[in-house]
Write a protein that holds these residues in place. Structure first.
Motif, PDB file in Angstrom:
ATOM      1  N   ILE A  10       0.856  -1.184   0.000  1.00  0.00           N
ATOM      2  CA  ILE A  10       0.000   0.000   0.000  1.00  0.00           C
ATOM      3  C   ILE A  10       0.894   1.237   0.000  1.00  0.00           C
ATOM      4  O   ILE A  10       1.826   1.349   0.801  1.00  0.00           O
ATOM      5  CB  ILE A  10      -0.925   0.008   1.232  1.00  0.00           C
ATOM      6  CG1 ILE A  10      -1.689  -1.315   1.328  1.00  0.00           C
ATOM      7  CG2 ILE A  10      -1.905   1.167   1.154  1.00  0.00           C
ATOM      8  CD1 ILE A  10      -2.413  -1.508   2.641  1.00  0.00           C
ATOM      9  N   ARG A  11       0.594   2.153  -0.897  1.00  0.00           N
ATOM     10  CA  ARG A  11       1.408   3.361  -1.052  1.00  0.00           C
ATOM     11  C   ARG A  11       1.248   4.313   0.134  1.00  0.00           C
ATOM     12  O   ARG A  11       0.255   4.252   0.857  1.00  0.00           O
ATOM     13  CB  ARG A  11       1.029   4.071  -2.347  1.00  0.00           C
ATOM     14  CG  ARG A  11       1.432   3.263  -3.575  1.00  0.00           C
ATOM     15  CD  ARG A  11       1.135   4.019  -4.817  1.00  0.00           C
ATOM     16  NE  ARG A  11      -0.310   4.015  -5.026  1.00  0.00           N
ATOM     17  CZ  ARG A  11      -0.894   4.305  -6.162  1.00  0.00           C
ATOM     18  NH1 ARG A  11      -0.184   4.654  -7.212  1.00  0.00           N
ATOM     19  NH2 ARG A  11      -2.201   4.263  -6.277  1.00  0.00           N
ATOM     20  N   PRO A  12       2.217   5.186   0.309  1.00  0.00           N
ATOM     21  CA  PRO A  12       2.136   6.167   1.395  1.00  0.00           C
ATOM     22  C   PRO A  12       0.851   6.993   1.298  1.00  0.00           C
ATOM     23  O   PRO A  12       0.416   7.352   0.206  1.00  0.00           O
ATOM     24  CB  PRO A  12       3.352   7.069   1.170  1.00  0.00           C
ATOM     25  CG  PRO A  12       4.277   6.288   0.298  1.00  0.00           C
ATOM     26  CD  PRO A  12       3.426   5.368  -0.511  1.00  0.00           C
ATOM     27  N   GLY A  13       0.247   7.245   2.433  1.00  0.00           N
ATOM     28  CA  GLY A  13      -0.962   8.068   2.466  1.00  0.00           C
ATOM     29  C   GLY A  13      -2.246   7.327   2.131  1.00  0.00           C
ATOM     30  O   GLY A  13      -3.324   7.904   2.218  1.00  0.00           O
ATOM     31  N   GLU A  14      -2.143   6.057   1.738  1.00  0.00           N
ATOM     32  CA  GLU A  14      -3.336   5.294   1.357  1.00  0.00           C
ATOM     33  C   GLU A  14      -3.779   4.318   2.441  1.00  0.00           C
ATOM     34  O   GLU A  14      -4.627   3.476   2.199  1.00  0.00           O
ATOM     35  CB  GLU A  14      -3.086   4.541   0.050  1.00  0.00           C
ATOM     36  CG  GLU A  14      -2.900   5.470  -1.134  1.00  0.00           C
ATOM     37  CD  GLU A  14      -2.757   4.729  -2.445  1.00  0.00           C
ATOM     38  OE1 GLU A  14      -2.673   3.483  -2.448  1.00  0.00           O
ATOM     39  OE2 GLU A  14      -2.726   5.402  -3.481  1.00  0.00           O
ATOM     40  N   TRP A  15      -3.188   4.430   3.627  1.00  0.00           N
ATOM     41  CA  TRP A  15      -3.557   3.532   4.709  1.00  0.00           C
ATOM     42  C   TRP A  15      -3.446   4.259   6.045  1.00  0.00           C
ATOM     43  O   TRP A  15      -2.756   5.253   6.178  1.00  0.00           O
ATOM     44  CB  TRP A  15      -2.676   2.283   4.713  1.00  0.00           C
ATOM     45  CG  TRP A  15      -1.218   2.541   4.935  1.00  0.00           C
ATOM     46  CD1 TRP A  15      -0.289   2.913   4.001  1.00  0.00           C
ATOM     47  CD2 TRP A  15      -0.524   2.506   6.182  1.00  0.00           C
ATOM     48  NE1 TRP A  15       0.937   3.091   4.581  1.00  0.00           N
ATOM     49  CE2 TRP A  15       0.837   2.846   5.932  1.00  0.00           C
ATOM     50  CE3 TRP A  15      -0.886   2.205   7.485  1.00  0.00           C
ATOM     51  CZ2 TRP A  15       1.797   2.895   6.932  1.00  0.00           C
ATOM     52  CZ3 TRP A  15       0.069   2.254   8.481  1.00  0.00           C
ATOM     53  CH2 TRP A  15       1.388   2.588   8.197  1.00  0.00           C
ATOM     54  N   THR A  16      -4.194   3.749   7.018  1.00  0.00           N
ATOM     55  CA  THR A  16      -4.111   4.213   8.399  1.00  0.00           C
ATOM     56  C   THR A  16      -3.870   2.981   9.262  1.00  0.00           C
ATOM     57  O   THR A  16      -4.010   1.845   8.784  1.00  0.00           O
ATOM     58  CB  THR A  16      -5.419   4.885   8.849  1.00  0.00           C
ATOM     59  OG1 THR A  16      -6.470   3.916   8.814  1.00  0.00           O
ATOM     60  CG2 THR A  16      -5.773   6.080   7.969  1.00  0.00           C
ATOM     61  N   GLU A  17      -3.521   3.180  10.527  1.00  0.00           N
ATOM     62  CA  GLU A  17      -3.336   2.034  11.425  1.00  0.00           C
ATOM     63  C   GLU A  17      -4.611   1.201  11.482  1.00  0.00           C
ATOM     64  O   GLU A  17      -4.570  -0.023  11.492  1.00  0.00           O
ATOM     65  CB  GLU A  17      -2.915   2.490  12.816  1.00  0.00           C
ATOM     66  CG  GLU A  17      -1.517   3.053  12.882  1.00  0.00           C
ATOM     67  CD  GLU A  17      -0.443   2.055  12.488  1.00  0.00           C
ATOM     68  OE1 GLU A  17      -0.593   0.841  12.749  1.00  0.00           O
ATOM     69  OE2 GLU A  17       0.570   2.484  11.915  1.00  0.00           O
ATOM     70  N   GLY A  48       7.022   5.423   3.687  1.00  0.00           N
ATOM     71  CA  GLY A  48       5.651   5.510   4.189  1.00  0.00           C
ATOM     72  C   GLY A  48       4.735   4.430   3.656  1.00  0.00           C
ATOM     73  O   GLY A  48       3.569   4.350   4.051  1.00  0.00           O
ATOM     74  N   SER A  49       5.239   3.606   2.765  1.00  0.00           N
ATOM     75  CA  SER A  49       4.422   2.511   2.250  1.00  0.00           C
ATOM     76  C   SER A  49       4.494   1.339   3.226  1.00  0.00           C
ATOM     77  O   SER A  49       5.326   1.310   4.136  1.00  0.00           O
ATOM     78  CB  SER A  49       4.907   2.070   0.865  1.00  0.00           C
ATOM     79  OG  SER A  49       6.201   1.508   0.949  1.00  0.00           O
ATOM     80  N   VAL A  50       3.603   0.396   3.047  1.00  0.00           N
ATOM     81  CA  VAL A  50       3.573  -0.787   3.896  1.00  0.00           C
ATOM     82  C   VAL A  50       3.289  -2.000   3.018  1.00  0.00           C
ATOM     83  O   VAL A  50       2.537  -1.919   2.053  1.00  0.00           O
ATOM     84  CB  VAL A  50       2.524  -0.624   5.028  1.00  0.00           C
ATOM     85  CG1 VAL A  50       1.114  -0.540   4.486  1.00  0.00           C
ATOM     86  CG2 VAL A  50       2.620  -1.723   6.048  1.00  0.00           C
ATOM     87  N   ALA A  51       3.950  -3.108   3.336  1.00  0.00           N
ATOM     88  CA  ALA A  51       3.719  -4.365   2.632  1.00  0.00           C
ATOM     89  C   ALA A  51       3.134  -5.356   3.628  1.00  0.00           C
ATOM     90  O   ALA A  51       3.656  -5.518   4.732  1.00  0.00           O
ATOM     91  CB  ALA A  51       5.011  -4.903   2.041  1.00  0.00           C
ATOM     92  N   VAL A  52       2.042  -5.995   3.252  1.00  0.00           N
ATOM     93  CA  VAL A  52       1.353  -6.947   4.125  1.00  0.00           C
ATOM     94  C   VAL A  52       1.360  -8.309   3.442  1.00  0.00           C
ATOM     95  O   VAL A  52       0.991  -8.429   2.269  1.00  0.00           O
ATOM     96  CB  VAL A  52      -0.107  -6.515   4.375  1.00  0.00           C
ATOM     97  CG1 VAL A  52      -0.842  -7.541   5.217  1.00  0.00           C
ATOM     98  CG2 VAL A  52      -0.151  -5.148   5.014  1.00  0.00           C
ATOM     99  N   THR A  53       1.770  -9.335   4.181  1.00  0.00           N
ATOM    100  CA  THR A  53       1.747 -10.705   3.677  1.00  0.00           C
ATOM    101  C   THR A  53       1.180 -11.605   4.759  1.00  0.00           C
ATOM    102  O   THR A  53       1.649 -11.594   5.892  1.00  0.00           O
ATOM    103  CB  THR A  53       3.165 -11.195   3.321  1.00  0.00           C
ATOM    104  OG1 THR A  53       3.734 -10.309   2.369  1.00  0.00           O
ATOM    105  CG2 THR A  53       3.132 -12.602   2.750  1.00  0.00           C
ATOM    106  N   VAL A  54       0.153 -12.357   4.398  1.00  0.00           N
ATOM    107  CA  VAL A  54      -0.401 -13.375   5.289  1.00  0.00           C
ATOM    108  C   VAL A  54      -0.299 -14.688   4.528  1.00  0.00           C
ATOM    109  O   VAL A  54      -0.789 -14.806   3.404  1.00  0.00           O
ATOM    110  CB  VAL A  54      -1.858 -13.071   5.679  1.00  0.00           C
ATOM    111  CG1 VAL A  54      -2.423 -14.168   6.562  1.00  0.00           C
ATOM    112  CG2 VAL A  54      -1.951 -11.729   6.394  1.00  0.00           C
TER     113      VAL A  54
END
Length: 90
Positions: free
Chosen positions: A15-22, A56-62
């Protein structure tokens, strides 16, 4: 035991910076975990990784860690042919 190469089961996104919140990140992880569990994974087999990057981006893997052997019982499952006993009732 039969050695096999399990097909990986993984849900991931970046998810790119600014496109997500906690809050939205927590909801996304919960949704991905629920989908993997619905496929038949047991809770100890589900691996979650969240990588926060400097930009500021985040990578999520499940992912579903199925193990190395097709006929290897899970740690909390009885071995094939092993009887289980429930709590004693009066």
């Amino acid at each position: 035991m039969t050695l096999y190469q399990p097909e990986p089961v993984e849900i991931s996104t970046r998810i790119r910076p600014g496109e997500w919140t906690e809050s939205s990140l927590e909801e996304l992880v919960t949704t991905y975990r629920a989908k993997i569990l619905a496929m038949g994974a047991m809770v100890p087999e589900v691996v979650t990784q969240v990588a926060r990057h400097d930009d500021g981006s985040v990578a999520v893997t499940v992912s579903w860690n199925k193990g190395d052997y097709a006929d290897e019982p899970a740690s909390d499952s009885p071995a094939p042919g092993e009887a289980t006993t429930g709590p004693a009732t009066a």
